[in-house]
Write an enzyme that holds these catalytic residues in place. Sequence first.
Site: not given
Length: 408
Positions: A223, A246
Amino acid sequence: MRAFGLFLALFCTTAFARLDCKVPHLGGGGDDGPAINAAFERCAKNGKVVLDQYYSVDTLLFTTGLDDVEIELSGTLQYTPDIAKWSPQSYFLTYQNATTFWFLSGNNIHLYGGGTIDGNGQVWWDAFAANPNAGTAGGSSRTFARPIPLTVGNSTNVVVEDITEIGSPFWNNFVYQSSNVTYSNITINTVSYSSSPTANSDGWDIYRSDGVTITNSWINNDDDCVSFKPNSTNILVSNLWCNGSHGVSVGSLGQYAGETDIVANVTVFNVSMNNAQNGARIKVFGGNPSPNSTAGGGTGFVRNVTYADYSVSNVDNPIIIDQCYETSAATCKEFPSTLTISDVHFINVTGTSSGKEKDVVVDMECSAQCTDITASGTNITPPSGSPAFVCANIASESELDFACTAPA
Ligand SMILES: *[C@@H]1O[C@H](CO)[C@@H](O)[C@H](O)[C@H]1NC(C)=O
Ligand SMILES: *[C@@H]1O[C@H](CO)[C@@H](O)[C@H](O)[C@H]1NC(C)=O
Ligand SMILES: *[C@@H]1O[C@H](CO)[C@@H](O)[C@H](O)[C@H]1NC(C)=O
Ligand SMILES: *[C@@H]1O[C@H](CO)[C@@H](O)[C@H](O)[C@H]1NC(C)=O
Ligand SMILES: *[C@@H]1O[C@H](CO)[C@@H](O)[C@H](O)[C@H]1NC(C)=O
Ligand SMILES: *[C@@H]1O[C@H](CO)[C@@H](O)[C@H](O)[C@H]1NC(C)=O
Ligand SMILES: *[C@@H]1O[C@H](CO)[C@@H](O)[C@H](O)[C@H]1NC(C)=O
Ligand SMILES: *[C@@H]1O[C@H](CO)[C@@H](O)[C@H](O)[C@H]1NC(C)=O
Ligand SMILES: *[C@@H]1O[C@H](CO)[C@@H](O)[C@H](O)[C@H]1NC(C)=O
Ligand SMILES: *[C@@H]1O[C@H](CO)[C@@H](O)[C@H](O)[C@H]1NC(C)=O
Ligand SMILES: *[C@@H]1O[C@H](CO)[C@@H](O)[C@H](O)[C@H]1NC(C)=O
């Protein structure tokens, strides 16, 4: 030799006149948590806590009120993989229902030592994959909390360096209501050894904090590599190698109606972003008609954010601004975000996209108008074809070094 020894002895007693609290380990599956908490209590002022063993921790680490404390973590601190116990006993931090295994708090804290914090996350990832139980926008839920291995909370003047963090069930680090916090030479590796993926293993989340530096670190996760949550100001992020993440993200912001979120004065430079969903990202929820919404409708601003010398490799969205995050297009159209985005600069963002968005390498879509967004030295190529740059509601299109096209 003797004279030197005497000098050393004098030096040690004068310059290092700290109370030492060396924490023993029980072994045999015993819970080392109480001894760790006790050591922090004993050495809370001008002390040094030494964690040089393997520790199994089954009790919340709540180490607060520290004043000028050194923490030598040269051993391994491993949290027990007991969801039934930890989910309720981990310390609740309100924002996105986050909870933590360790709330570290005080003034002048130095955590270092080459050791490891092991979140033992596998059981959480397996349980989460079997029965997804999450809050909004990747947040945690009250019924299935996945604790954060290290939270620096309500603190000032903290340095964390030379530490490895593995197996985090959720975000790895939370900088919570703190100021002047530096992380350097941190290795983060969140890897699942079953077929269940890891989840929400952000490298760092910064919330209600000012003056945070994150540098010289290596991150492999799933993430955000670093995420600037509401009220992150005066932040410096540099020299990172991020993989599988991410991206380095502003937000998400504007999630809670009636709340004001600010992200200002952020500089991110010399980041290598690899095999990632995003490179440089700003995510803001759209508006929301409900005064109690927890999925958009907040206000505030993003101002003065620079991403420079940012290299991407196999990244889906190298540059992305989304002011309609997790909000339907129809809602955004009717209720554009009132959280403004301005003074954002992309300098020397270079490399390759993954091709997931075909030829699109830049996607900047504002639901209200974004101002003073500039780009220079942009050189990003998709796997095939020539790059496309999508923009909507960017007032300063002429200050971008590429030609925008409207969203399809
Ligand atoms: C917090 O958890 C509750 C219950 O588990 C959930 O309903 C709520 O949406 C979560 N809040 C956020 C902001 O994620
Ligand atoms: C942290 O600070 C907030 C605001 O000052 C306070 O309400 C809260 O009790 C503090 N929490 C801890 C664990 O010290
Ligand atoms: C920030 O923290 C560091 C490390 O504790 C300290 O040396 C420095 O003086 C602090 N800076 C300010 C402005 O307080
Ligand atoms: C970074 O930390 C590791 C331990 O995690 C240590 O071995 C290494 O020497 C540190 N690097 C620097 C430059 O201090
Ligand atoms: C950029 O960051 C990398 C780590 O990802 C580091 O090895 C390199 O020295 C940094 N470059 C500069 C100019 O600081
Ligand atoms: C980097 O991420 C990719 C894709 O997630 C993964 O396959 C690879 O093992 C990672 N590399 C390292 C060094 O962890
Ligand atoms: C952020 O800071 C602003 C201005 O100080 C304040 O009004 C707002 O309540 C803060 N928001 C959060 C989420 O703390
Ligand atoms: C941003 O930096 C400027 C210049 O240093 C300073 O005046 C301003 O107060 C900072 N903004 C915030 C929100 O900290
Ligand atoms: C923008 O933020 C940087 C720190 O990231 C700061 O040095 C600079 O003064 C800020 N500029 C303005 C106009 O606030
Ligand atoms: C919002 O919350 C308040 C207080 O909890 C409640 O009185 C009100 O009915 C809620 N409004 C909506 C639209 O849900
Ligand atoms: C961007 O790249 C150019 C050309 O390589 C270089 O001259 C410039 O210093 C870089 N800008 C920044 C902010 O690093």
